[in-house]
Write an enzyme that holds these catalytic residues in place. Structure first.
Site, PDB file in Angstrom:
ATOM      1  N   LYS A   1       0.813  -1.139   0.013  1.00  0.00           N
ATOM      2  CA  LYS A   1      -0.228  -0.256  -0.387  1.00  0.00           C
ATOM      3  C   LYS A   1       0.629   0.942   0.161  1.00  0.00           C
ATOM      4  CE  LYS A   1      -3.965  -1.620   1.474  1.00  0.00           C
ATOM      5  NZ  LYS A   1      -5.264  -1.633   2.764  1.00  0.00           N
TER       6      LYS A   1
ATOM      7  N   ARG B   1      -3.594  -9.942   5.411  1.00  0.00           N
ATOM      8  CA  ARG B   1      -3.877 -10.050   4.093  1.00  0.00           C
ATOM      9  C   ARG B   1      -2.853  -9.604   3.248  1.00  0.00           C
ATOM     10  NH1 ARG B   1      -5.721  -6.328   0.134  1.00  0.00           N
ATOM     11  NH2 ARG B   1      -7.800  -7.461  -0.805  1.00  0.00           N
TER      12      ARG B   1
END
Ligand code: 8Y4
Length: 276
Positions: free
Chosen positions: A221, A255
């Protein structure tokens, strides 16, 4: 603390890895040697070999600016993949969706977890999740995916995320979702600046709600890009550092895109935790 995902029992006091499987139209357009379904199954199979406990299947991009997907389009993308994974693989299949119809159909196909980045706030989602009677991950988000990064603002990010999650637990229970089926997620990158994300990670232990396992997703991210200056495809080392910190701070599910590497990192964190 054990949790049951469509017949599979997992010890949530330990940390497990969830592999990301995107089934958006352009995610498997490489080469043409396989069709979409074969390519998805091939990728998922490798993630299982690499040690994934979950495969998170998503058919709708939550990136700001991504095209809206109709219910039928999402069903058409996701259902064949879900069906094949449930039938073929020894893994818990998770469905990344905010769409009630997709939740219901996926549950019928044997999915073990509903992963909703909109925290069951769409019309009909609470009811669909309650009827599915499988675990659900409720994630914090400020605003809507399309606009969430425009100007994230908190008076106290820790308290507000915490109050949002406890509020959603209460609403979910009132809708008939069993408390023991609720997993929580602070939602890294979902309506948060780098400073907000770092505060949440630094205090991850304080976000834990007794009886509810924590799922986290920071893999590749932009928060990691902002710190390291790396492009998205060069963020593996930063992602592993974030995963290791999360595992040390008590996350039950991480995740990620890079399962093999993350499983090793989580093994180290788990060994250290258990040596105390
Ligand atoms: C590069 C790579 C840039 C990935 C952005 C991204 C989460 C999630 C997503 C999460 C849970 C993403 C579906 C966003 N993130 N579900 N989903 N928690 N529970 N962005 O953090 O991976 S998609």
């Amino acid at each position: 603390m054990e949790m049951k995902f469509a017949g599979r029992i997992l010890d949530m006091s330990r940390c497990h890895v969830m592999g990301v499987l995107n089934v958006t139209p352009d995610s498997f357009s490489d080469g043409g040697r396989y069709n979409q379904l074969d390519a998805a199954l091939f990728k998922a199979r490798q993630m299982v070999v690499d040690g994934a406990a979950f495969i998170d299947v998503g058919g709708e991009s939550t990136r700001p600016g991504a095209a809206k997907v109709s219910i039928q389009e999402e069903l058409d993308r996701v259902c064949p993949v879900v069906e094949a994974l449930v039938r073929e693989l020894d893994v818990i299949v998770s469905i990344d969706t905010s769409t009630p119809e997709v939740m219901s159909q996926s549950a019928e196909l044997g999915v073990g977890l509903i992963n909703d980045v909109r925290a069951l706030q769409r019309e009909g989602a609470l009811d669909a999740s309650a009827r599915a009677a499988i675990p659900v991950c409720i994630m914090h988000i400020q605003g809507e995916p399309e606009t969430m990064q425009d100007h994230p603002e908190y008076r106290n990010v820790l308290r507000e995320v915490s109050e949002f999650l406890t509020g959603r637990i209460r609403v979910a229970e009132k809708a008939g979702i069993e408390a023991h089926n609720i997993i929580l997620d602070p939602g890294f990158g979902f309506g948060k600046t780098l400073e907000h994300n770092l505060r949440l990670l630094a205090s991850l232990e304080q976000l834990q709600v007794v009886g509810h396992p924590m799922l986290v997703g920071m893999s590749r991210k932009s928060m990691l890009g902002h710190i390291t200056g790396r492009e998205v495809d060069e963020r593996l080392p930063a992602s592993l550092a974030a995963a290791t910190i999360s595992a040390m701070k008590g996350a039950s599910i991480i995740r990620v895109h890079d399962v093999r590497e993350t499983v090793d990192a989580v093994k180290i964190a788990t060994a250290v935790k258990e040596a105390v």
